[in-house]
Design a protein around this motif. Structure first.
Motif, PDB file in Angstrom:
ATOM      1  N   MET A   1       0.844  -1.196   0.000  1.00  0.00           N
ATOM      2  CA  MET A   1       0.000   0.000   0.000  1.00  0.00           C
ATOM      3  C   MET A   1       0.877   1.243   0.000  1.00  0.00           C
ATOM      4  N   GLU A   2       0.585   2.170  -0.929  1.00  0.00           N
ATOM      5  CA  GLU A   2       1.373   3.384  -1.046  1.00  0.00           C
ATOM      6  C   GLU A   2       1.153   4.264   0.188  1.00  0.00           C
ATOM      7  N   GLU A   3       2.256   4.760   0.778  1.00  0.00           N
ATOM      8  CA  GLU A   3       2.170   5.516   2.022  1.00  0.00           C
ATOM      9  C   GLU A   3       2.455   7.006   1.838  1.00  0.00           C
ATOM     10  N   VAL A   4       2.338   7.499   0.587  1.00  0.00           N
ATOM     11  CA  VAL A   4       2.559   8.927   0.363  1.00  0.00           C
ATOM     12  C   VAL A   4       1.319   9.700   0.803  1.00  0.00           C
ATOM     13  N   ARG A   5       1.521  10.900   1.300  1.00  0.00           N
ATOM     14  CA  ARG A   5       0.422  11.670   1.885  1.00  0.00           C
ATOM     15  C   ARG A   5      -0.649  12.077   0.867  1.00  0.00           C
ATOM     16  N   THR A   6      -0.282  12.091  -0.431  1.00  0.00           N
ATOM     17  CA  THR A   6      -1.265  12.428  -1.470  1.00  0.00           C
ATOM     18  C   THR A   6      -2.237  11.283  -1.720  1.00  0.00           C
ATOM     19  N   ARG A   7      -2.118  10.230  -0.921  1.00  0.00           N
ATOM     20  CA  ARG A   7      -3.039   9.101  -1.040  1.00  0.00           C
ATOM     21  C   ARG A   7      -4.486   9.529  -0.789  1.00  0.00           C
ATOM     22  N   ILE A   8      -4.700  10.648  -0.086  1.00  0.00           N
ATOM     23  CA  ILE A   8      -6.067  11.107   0.200  1.00  0.00           C
ATOM     24  C   ILE A   8      -6.633  11.989  -0.916  1.00  0.00           C
ATOM     25  N   GLU A   9      -5.864  12.235  -1.970  1.00  0.00           N
ATOM     26  CA  GLU A   9      -6.352  13.089  -3.066  1.00  0.00           C
ATOM     27  C   GLU A   9      -7.341  12.321  -3.949  1.00  0.00           C
ATOM     28  N   PRO A  10      -8.326  13.029  -4.535  1.00  0.00           N
ATOM     29  CA  PRO A  10      -8.567  14.473  -4.425  1.00  0.00           C
ATOM     30  C   PRO A  10      -9.199  14.838  -3.077  1.00  0.00           C
ATOM     31  N   ALA A  11      -8.761  15.970  -2.524  1.00  0.00           N
ATOM     32  CA  ALA A  11      -9.300  16.428  -1.238  1.00  0.00           C
ATOM     33  C   ALA A  11     -10.616  17.177  -1.443  1.00  0.00           C
ATOM     34  N   PHE A  12     -10.730  17.872  -2.569  1.00  0.00           N
ATOM     35  CA  PHE A  12     -11.976  18.570  -2.914  1.00  0.00           C
ATOM     36  C   PHE A  12     -11.933  18.860  -4.406  1.00  0.00           C
ATOM     37  N   PHE A  13     -12.751  19.779  -4.897  1.00  0.00           N
ATOM     38  CA  PHE A  13     -12.888  20.011  -6.332  1.00  0.00           C
ATOM     39  C   PHE A  13     -12.264  21.357  -6.687  1.00  0.00           C
ATOM     40  N   GLU A  14     -11.070  21.311  -7.249  1.00  0.00           N
ATOM     41  CA  GLU A  14     -10.320  22.547  -7.508  1.00  0.00           C
ATOM     42  C   GLU A  14     -10.565  23.099  -8.901  1.00  0.00           C
ATOM     43  N   ASP A  15     -10.557  22.234  -9.912  1.00  0.00           N
ATOM     44  CA  ASP A  15     -10.664  22.707 -11.298  1.00  0.00           C
ATOM     45  C   ASP A  15     -12.058  23.235 -11.599  1.00  0.00           C
ATOM     46  N   SER A  16     -13.063  22.458 -11.284  1.00  0.00           N
ATOM     47  CA  SER A  16     -14.455  22.887 -11.505  1.00  0.00           C
ATOM     48  C   SER A  16     -15.352  22.187 -10.490  1.00  0.00           C
ATOM     49  N   ILE A  17     -16.268  22.948  -9.938  1.00  0.00           N
ATOM     50  CA  ILE A  17     -17.185  22.402  -8.946  1.00  0.00           C
ATOM     51  C   ILE A  17     -18.374  21.779  -9.660  1.00  0.00           C
ATOM     52  N   PRO A  18     -18.690  20.503  -9.380  1.00  0.00           N
ATOM     53  CA  PRO A  18     -19.857  19.875 -10.027  1.00  0.00           C
ATOM     54  C   PRO A  18     -21.121  20.693  -9.779  1.00  0.00           C
ATOM     55  N   PRO A  19     -21.909  20.961 -10.824  1.00  0.00           N
ATOM     56  CA  PRO A  19     -23.117  21.794 -10.673  1.00  0.00           C
ATOM     57  C   PRO A  19     -24.075  21.299  -9.589  1.00  0.00           C
ATOM     58  N   ILE A  20     -24.222  19.970  -9.454  1.00  0.00           N
ATOM     59  CA  ILE A  20     -25.151  19.439  -8.454  1.00  0.00           C
ATOM     60  C   ILE A  20     -24.724  19.844  -7.047  1.00  0.00           C
ATOM     61  N   SER A 187      -6.602  25.513   2.177  1.00  0.00           N
ATOM     62  CA  SER A 187      -6.711  26.157   0.859  1.00  0.00           C
ATOM     63  C   SER A 187      -8.148  26.147   0.350  1.00  0.00           C
ATOM     64  N   ALA A 188      -8.994  25.275   0.905  1.00  0.00           N
ATOM     65  CA  ALA A 188     -10.405  25.227   0.482  1.00  0.00           C
ATOM     66  C   ALA A 188     -11.228  26.322   1.128  1.00  0.00           C
ATOM     67  N   GLN A 189     -10.631  27.098   2.053  1.00  0.00           N
ATOM     68  CA  GLN A 189     -11.370  28.136   2.770  1.00  0.00           C
ATOM     69  C   GLN A 189     -11.526  29.424   1.968  1.00  0.00           C
ATOM     70  N   THR A 190     -10.886  29.493   0.804  1.00  0.00           N
ATOM     71  CA  THR A 190     -10.876  30.747   0.045  1.00  0.00           C
ATOM     72  C   THR A 190     -12.215  31.068  -0.607  1.00  0.00           C
ATOM     73  N   GLY A 191     -13.010  30.060  -0.951  1.00  0.00           N
ATOM     74  CA  GLY A 191     -14.306  30.303  -1.598  1.00  0.00           C
ATOM     75  C   GLY A 191     -15.435  29.753  -0.757  1.00  0.00           C
ATOM     76  N   ALA A 192     -16.568  30.467  -0.722  1.00  0.00           N
ATOM     77  CA  ALA A 192     -17.695  30.051   0.118  1.00  0.00           C
ATOM     78  C   ALA A 192     -18.234  28.685  -0.291  1.00  0.00           C
ATOM     79  N   THR A 193     -18.310  28.423  -1.601  1.00  0.00           N
ATOM     80  CA  THR A 193     -18.871  27.159  -2.069  1.00  0.00           C
ATOM     81  C   THR A 193     -17.980  25.987  -1.693  1.00  0.00           C
ATOM     82  N   ASN A 194     -16.693  26.097  -1.996  1.00  0.00           N
ATOM     83  CA  ASN A 194     -15.780  24.996  -1.665  1.00  0.00           C
ATOM     84  C   ASN A 194     -15.654  24.813  -0.160  1.00  0.00           C
ATOM     85  N   ARG A 195     -15.812  25.903   0.605  1.00  0.00           N
ATOM     86  CA  ARG A 195     -15.722  25.795   2.060  1.00  0.00           C
ATOM     87  C   ARG A 195     -16.829  24.886   2.598  1.00  0.00           C
ATOM     88  N   ILE A 196     -18.011  24.970   1.986  1.00  0.00           N
ATOM     89  CA  ILE A 196     -19.130  24.129   2.431  1.00  0.00           C
ATOM     90  C   ILE A 196     -18.999  22.713   1.897  1.00  0.00           C
TER      91      ILE A 196
END
Length: 536
Positions: A1-20, A187-196
């Motif tokens: 099992m890979e033990e690199v910390r990026t194993r939890i990625e994606p952490a949220f939606f950076e490129d585009s937020i799904p409309p739903i 870093s997700a705290q910068t926008g209201a939508t991503n924060r929620i």
């Protein structure tokens, strides 16, 4: 099992937020802004204590611990507890105490970033500091017991764990994972939508890391509560995410299934660029946010703030002979707190008479104060929660807007229900309950009594309109006076099955009638056993 910390990625939606997800965020923001809008801030903070009890009650259910709300309040008051219920009640108390501290920090504008490693460690430390000693140990598969060190992340080889099919990071890498987790969600705290949206995503990813030897689920739910407060959708602390996670949208197994669903590895080049599936994370976030929206709507309905003052006045009128007491309730509810010397201005009486009125309200728990001389504030005692807020803890449907179930969940087989949900129109629901009367005759207890008396009334009516209020009064009399059923059980079953109780106003009226009749009926039931010794 890979033990690199990026194993939890994606952490949220950076490129585009799904409309739903973006649409759900807008709905949540609108619903949360309406929650308790007419309630004074001090009154809302007091009422939120009742929500904290509800939150920990459902958080306990998720952990498989069924603790009665009454025992939780007794533990909070420092009262004597039965030995059998003491550990779980004190565990629940710990949850309430920590959530209250989080809410107080938020109220003072001092709440740290809830996804910081320091805050998460603090939550765990404070929780286990308040826990009974017998709950500060964890037993591993080989039978060895280890003491849980409050606030300390897993670090030793013996702290390695497996959670079902999931293998969390090895203990030696947990600190690195937590630093990455903190940085990513900061870093997700910068926008209201991503924060929620991050409230949902971080909830899963923290459990994925499983940073502590024990208590990860509780800490993650307290973190989610703090994130909701921090992102502006806390609704004055008047809604509970734990209730929604425990109940789900369709059934009570959804929480664990959705957590497992979000553990999936990336499935091809079109499924994001991280180690884990972006599509599964979107599904999970859609479900979590739908649950949150459902709970905010539930709180708006169950608290019924537009009629709260009238219900509280009615309760005071029923229990206190002093006719001035309801006016004091109204004044303190409006202002949140009131100086003791101002009570006479409300009652329009002498200071001595006003003090007597105040004493009664304090004795009943309707008002409270820090010391015998400090201002009084409104209180919402658990003893009368069923009178003020029916169905707050009951596992029943309320007349709230039905939650929008995500499409991917619709494929799952849902539980069948004996009675259709009361989200139908009153006329349709009325006919469904009439048609269900014969089925009630095949049941037992209060439901059988309802079916029997309803069937008799329908047979005697000769096609004319039935007086359902009279039917309900006969059920109340027989269920409590002849069989000794509890007030809450009678209210719950009549609310679910009586054709005469379809609206919130009808339910409020039913609740008042049960509570007004109960003292006489309980005395009548108890009298049947006076002078009777036990059979040998």
């Amino acid at each position: 099992m890979e033990e690199v910390r990026t194993r939890i990625e994606p952490a949220f939606f950076e490129d585009s937020i799904p409309p739903i997800l973006a649409d759900l965020v807008v709905e949540i923001q609108g619903a949360a802004s309406q929650l308790g809008q007419s309630l004074n801030e001090d009154a809302a903070f007091e009422l939120s204590d009742l929500v904290r009890v509800m939150n920990c009650y459902y958080s306990n259910l998720i952990e498989g611990h069924n603790t009665r709300p009454k025992d939780i309040e007794r533990a909070l008051a420092g009262a004597q507890l039965e030995e059998a219920t003491r550990p779980l009640a004190l565990e629940a108390k710990a949850h309430v105490v920590v959530q209250r501290e989080i809410d107080q920090l938020n109220r003072l504008g001092k709440l740290p970033i809830p996804t910081s490693a320091e805050f998460i460690s603090w939550v765990h430390r404070r929780f286990y500091e308040e826990m009974p000693a017998e709950f500060r140990f964890v037993e591993q598969a080989d039978g060895k017991r280890f003491e849980i060190v409050p606030g300390v992340f897993r670090a030793r080889a013996e702290d390695d764990v497996s959670v079902g099919r999931h293998q969390p990071p090895s203990s030696q890498y947990v600190l690195a994972f937590m630093k990455h987790f903190s940085a990513r969600y900061k870093s997700a705290q910068t926008g209201a939508t991503n924060r929620i949206i991050a409230i949902a995503a971080a909830h899963h990813r923290l459990n994925f890391i499983h940073p502590f030897t024990d208590g990860n689920g509780r800490v993650s739910r307290l973190m989610s509560h703090a994130m909701a407060q921090n992102s502006g959708i806390g609704g004055k602390g008047l809604w509970s995410i734990s209730r929604g996670l425990a109940r789900g949208l369709n059934d009570k197994t959804e929480y664990k299934r959705m957590m497992d669903h979000a553990d999936q590895q990336r499935m091809g080049d079109r499924d994001g660029r991280g180690n884990l599936s972006a599509k599964a994370l979107q599904d999970y976030c859609e479900w979590f946010l739908s649950v949150a929206l459902d709970q905010i709507k539930f709180s708006n309905v169950v608290f019924a703030f537009d009629t709260l003052e009238a219900r509280y006045r009615k309760l005071a009128e029923t229990l206190i002979d002093d006719k001035r007491a309801p006016d004091v309730i109204s004044a303190v509810l409006k202002h949140g707190t009131m100086d003791r010397g101002d009570i006479s201005l409300i009652t329009k009486t002498s200071d001595r008479t006003a003090r007597n009125t105040l004493k009664e309200l304090l004795d009943f728990g309707f008002l409270k104060s820090s010391t015998p001389k400090t201002p009084v504030r409104i209180a919402f005692p658990l003893d009368y929660r069923d009178r003020l807020f029916p169905n707050l803890f009951a596992d029943v449907e309320v007349d709230a807007p039905a939650p929008k179930v995500p499409a991917f969940l619709m494929k799952s087989e849902t539980k069948s229900k004996a009675i259709p949900l009361t989200t139908a129109s009153p006329d349709v629901e009325f006919q469904k309950r009439i048609d269900f009367v014969p089925m009630l005759l095949q049941t037992m207890g209060i439901q059988f009594i309802i079916g029997k008396i309803a069937a008799e009334a329908l047979a005697d009516s000769g096609g004319q309109e039935v007086d359902w209020r009279d039917v309900e009064d006969r059920v109340i009399t027989e269920a409590i006076g002849e069989h000794g059923f509890s007030r809450t059980a009678v209210i719950d079953d009549l609310s679910k099955f009586s054709p005469g109780t379809l609206t919130e106003n009808q339910k409020d009226d039913l609740t008042m009638r049960v509570y007004e009749a109960a003292p006489y009926l309980v005395a009548k039931y108890n009298k049947k056993f006076e002078g009777k010794g036990p059979k040998r």
